[in-house]
Enzyme design. Structure first.
Site, mmCIF file in Angstrom:
data_model
loop_
_atom_site.group_PDB
_atom_site.id
_atom_site.type_symbol
_atom_site.label_atom_id
_atom_site.label_comp_id
_atom_site.label_asym_id
_atom_site.label_seq_id
_atom_site.Cartn_x
_atom_site.Cartn_y
_atom_site.Cartn_z
ATOM 1 N N ARG A 31 43.837 36.161 46.160
ATOM 2 C CA ARG A 31 44.067 37.175 47.357
ATOM 3 C C ARG A 31 44.750 36.266 48.589
ATOM 4 O O ARG A 31 44.285 35.730 49.432
ATOM 5 C CB ARG A 31 42.754 37.750 47.670
ATOM 6 N N ARG B 138 34.840 52.404 49.802
ATOM 7 C CA ARG B 138 34.080 51.503 49.148
ATOM 8 C C ARG B 138 33.275 50.698 50.055
ATOM 9 O O ARG B 138 32.193 50.001 49.424
ATOM 10 C CB ARG B 138 35.137 50.473 48.433
ATOM 11 N N ARG C 69 48.488 37.356 44.302
ATOM 12 C CA ARG C 69 48.914 38.855 44.740
ATOM 13 C C ARG C 69 49.409 38.479 46.078
ATOM 14 O O ARG C 69 49.121 37.937 46.886
ATOM 15 C CB ARG C 69 47.595 39.521 44.801
ATOM 16 N N HIS D 209 52.693 14.352 31.127
ATOM 17 C CA HIS D 209 51.532 14.101 29.872
ATOM 18 C C HIS D 209 50.329 13.387 30.250
ATOM 19 O O HIS D 209 49.158 13.695 29.827
ATOM 20 C CB HIS D 209 52.402 13.506 28.732
ATOM 21 N N CYS E 274 40.354 42.696 37.343
ATOM 22 C CA CYS E 274 40.124 41.952 38.389
ATOM 23 C C CYS E 274 39.010 42.637 39.374
ATOM 24 O O CYS E 274 38.662 41.940 40.381
ATOM 25 C CB CYS E 274 41.263 41.169 39.113
ATOM 26 N N ASN F 276 37.893 48.013 41.943
ATOM 27 C CA ASN F 276 37.249 48.348 43.467
ATOM 28 C C ASN F 276 37.906 49.642 44.001
ATOM 29 O O ASN F 276 37.161 50.648 44.525
ATOM 30 C CB ASN F 276 37.236 47.393 44.288
ATOM 31 N N ASP F 277 39.169 49.620 44.297
ATOM 32 C CA ASP F 277 39.985 50.494 44.467
ATOM 33 C C ASP F 277 40.294 51.742 43.853
ATOM 34 O O ASP F 277 40.272 52.983 44.414
ATOM 35 C CB ASP F 277 41.492 49.903 45.167
ATOM 36 N N GLU G 279 45.398 50.398 40.779
ATOM 37 C CA GLU G 279 44.147 50.543 41.369
ATOM 38 C C GLU G 279 44.146 51.749 42.415
ATOM 39 O O GLU G 279 43.610 52.176 43.241
ATOM 40 C CB GLU G 279 43.917 49.324 42.422
HETATM 41 C C1 PEP Z 1 40.191 45.835 43.547
HETATM 42 O O1 PEP Z 1 40.558 46.693 44.181
HETATM 43 O O2 PEP Z 1 39.587 46.210 42.671
HETATM 44 C C2 PEP Z 1 40.643 44.518 43.834
HETATM 45 C C3 PEP Z 1 40.461 43.556 42.843
HETATM 46 O O3 PEP Z 1 41.250 44.173 44.806
HETATM 47 P P1 PEP Z 1 40.685 44.159 46.571
HETATM 48 O O4 PEP Z 1 38.908 43.957 46.008
HETATM 49 O O5 PEP Z 1 41.001 42.774 46.789
HETATM 50 O O6 PEP Z 1 41.180 45.368 47.147
HETATM 51 MG MG MG Z 2 42.459 46.406 45.652
#
Ligand code: PEP
Ligand code: MG
Length: 595
Positions: free
Chosen positions: A312, A480, A348, A205, A517, A469-470, A446
């Site tokens: 990550r 990408r 992750r 606390h 994310c 992203n993926d 993803e």
């Molecule tokens: C994604 O794929 O959007 C992601 C957050 O993971 P990373 O960029 O590490 O593949």
């Molecule tokens: Mg990814």
């Protein structure tokens, strides 16, 4: 050095090489430079000192006086924090409950009546209570054992009328064996700069209060009250968990710059860090930080992260150029969770393969992005997967850790991962190792496959996080990392936006929360759209958090909903772009990209 670099730069251990540095646990972020005030610890008291029977009534009176005084002190502290929110109040109330517990109170009185000195009676009754908590199979309850110890010390000091002169600590750094919550409240009032303690955990606390009050703190610094002399100049780095004793001029200068940069940051956007992340009309959206390295947590703290949505972990593998053993991983995960506590951290599991290639991995594929990546690799190497899950479980004792699986395409992958997780739990239980038995296991959405079967995945996963992203790469069949198709890779493509919308709706139907994310989460043009789609959390690079919060606080949820609906009806990317530009009143999305 630009202020940002000073703030976010890693701790320069080379600079500290020649310095006397004490290492502890970072328990409250921030930096301070000042002189030490050392509170000497009490000497040990035996629990079995007897007194003559004629002294019993006097000892009882002594106890009652000390007890009443201490209760009064806690009540005063409680009064002082009334305006500071329920969290802080609840903490002090819990401490007051321990102090006024009738079992403890009567136990001490009965022991005095049995002919033991008041000090002995307090020590033995408090130690009995403490043992009870120490034996609990829950780390948080064990932490309460330390708190009981602190209150005991306070009661013993009250017996001798030894109260701390809080006023004297103004603009100083307090060094103590341990501190109680009431001490922290009083020190804050007196205007201390920082706290160093020998014992205590980040879940204590006292630590939580230090964080609420923005007082930098380093705890678990062994022999601090012995090694540090009164009046010594110290630097407390509550980000790194270190104390620099008698800093040399160059070290002092660097830290002064850091303090200045931090203050400037607070004066500017920093004020936003403490404000809630909610739209103008009151819709809350959690803002989380993405973590690639330990230092990202410090940056998250400065920028007011509500937690960490994507750690990550494969960065550890890439940094070490090989797989770290369970112990190394455990220490890394534990440190992240301790720095973040009580905020949640989603780690992750290793997302290796594709662009995240590690030397020594026995895989050479023609098309690695479509190959043995993420969860596929881990399921093919269960020795590696198990070591990681065991390390994660061990780091989950304080219950602020969640596990997330990358590159999922089927329910089977989640089910089998859960089975392995359960197996790891059983093994740890057999070895009496503590962990969070209800640890959440979530899934990254993803791949288009995961998005399309999100209804099923929601039944086997505890939460979703969309990796845009993926998801964009696999939906648009555009690498990408390939410049040649960078104009095709676009996360504002209607197909991607509609998939995101579908995932959120499906998840919510099944009572599952959704975070985003990927990079889209931090894109200036996407904020309104994603909030209109009802996303629960956004996880972005810590340096983007305050700008993102600023945008959220200046938009309305009701308008965002209308805009999202309109944009989701577009079939064409250019239509999406035009509508977005109109909605946010800027010239081009590319321009916004650069904000
Ligand atoms: C994604 O794929 O959007 C992601 C957050 O993971 P990373 O960029 O590490 O593949
Ligand atoms: Mg990814």
């Amino acid at each position: 050095m630009a202020p940002q670099e000073v703030i976010y730069g890693k701790t320069d251990y080379k600079l500290l090489k020649e310095q006397f540095v004490l290492k502890g646990i970072p328990s409250s972020a921030g930096i301070a430079l000042g002189n030490a005030i050392v509170l000497q610890p009490e000497s040990l008291i035996s629990p079995s000192i007897k007194i003559p029977s004629e002294e019993i009534s006097n000892e009882l009176l002594k106890f009652e006086k000390a007890h009443t005084n201490l209760v009064h002190q806690f009540m005063q502290s409680l009064h002082k924090v009334r305006s500071l929110g329920s969290n802080v109040i609840a903490i002090l109330e819990t401490n007051l409950l321990i102090l006024t517990d009738p079992i403890l109170y009567d136990g001490i009185r009965n022991r005095i009546k049995d002919g033991f000195s008041v000090e002995s009676a307090i020590v033995s009754e408090f130690d009995n209570q403490r043992k009870f908590f120490l034996n609990a199979s829950d780390a948080l309850l064990q932490e309460r054992a330390n708190e009981i110890d602190n209150i005991k010390r306070k009661l013993l000091a009250s017996l001798k009328d030894q109260s701390i002169d809080y006023e004297k600590s103004q603009q100083s750094i307090v060094v103590a064996q341990a501190l109680t919550t009431t001490d922290i409240v009083n020190f804050k009032e007196a205007g201390i700069l920082a706290i160093i303690t020998e014992v205590g955990g980040v879940t204590s606390h006292a630590s939580i209060l230090a964080r609420s009050f923005d007082i930098p703190a380093v705890i678990g610094v062994h022999n601090a009250t012995d090694v540090i002399k009164n009046g010594t100049e110290l630097i407390v780095d509550g980000f790194a968990g270190i104390v620099v004793v008698k800093p040399k001029k160059d070290v002092r200068d660097v830290y002064l710059q850091k303090i200045e940069a931090l203050e400037e940051h607070k004066r500017n956007l920093g004020a936003l860090a403490k404000l809630p992340s909610e739209t103008f009309d009151g819709k809350r959206i959690s803002l989380l930080g993405n973590v690639n390295f330990l230092d990202d947590v410090r940056s998250g703290e400065i920028n007011g992260a509500d937690g960490y949505g994507l750690v990550r972990s494969e960065n550890l593998v890439m940094e070490l150029k090989g797989f770290p053993d369970e112990e190394t991983q455990y220490k890394w995960y534990r440190e992240i969770c301790e720095r973040a506590y009580p905020k949640p951290v989603t780690i992750r599991v290793f997302d290796l393969g594709s662009d995240k290639f590690v030397e020594g991995l026995p895989i050479k594929e023609f098309n690695p992005a479509l190959g043995l990546r993420g969860i596929r690799f881990l399921l093919s190497r269960q020795d590696i997967f198990k070591a990681q899950l065991r390390a994660l479980l061990r780091a989950s004792v304080n219950k602020n850790l969640k596990i997330m699986l990358p590159m999922v395409t089927s329910l089977h992958e989640v089910e089998i991962s859960r089975k392995i997780l359960e197996k790891c739990k059983t093994e740890l239980q057999q070895d009496s190792v503590l962990f969070d038995n209800r640890i959440a296991l979530g899934v990254m959405i993803e791949t288009p496959a995961a998005a399309i079967i999100s209804d099923g995945l929601a039944k086997v996963a505890d939460f979703f996080s969309i990796g845009t992203n993926d998801l964009t790469q696999y939906t648009l069949a555009a690498d990408r990392n390939n410049e040649l198709v960078s104009d095709i890779f676009d996360d504002f493509h209607p197909s991607v936006l509609r998939l995101i919308d579908f995932i959120i709706k499906t998840a919510h139907k099944n009572g599952v929360t959704v975070s985003i994310c990927g990079e889209l989460a931090g894109h200036a043009a996407a904020t309104q759209l994603l909030i209109g789609m009802d996303v629960d959390e956004l996880s972005v690079a810590p340096s983007l958090l305050l700008e993102l919060k600023n945008r959220i606080r200046s938009l309305t949820y009701s308008e965002a909903k209308l805009i999202a609906e309109d944009i989701l009806n577009s079939n064409d990317y250019f239509e999406v772009k035009t509508k977005l530009e109109k909605a946010i009143g800027r010239h081009s999305i590319t321009e916004l990209n650069e904000i």
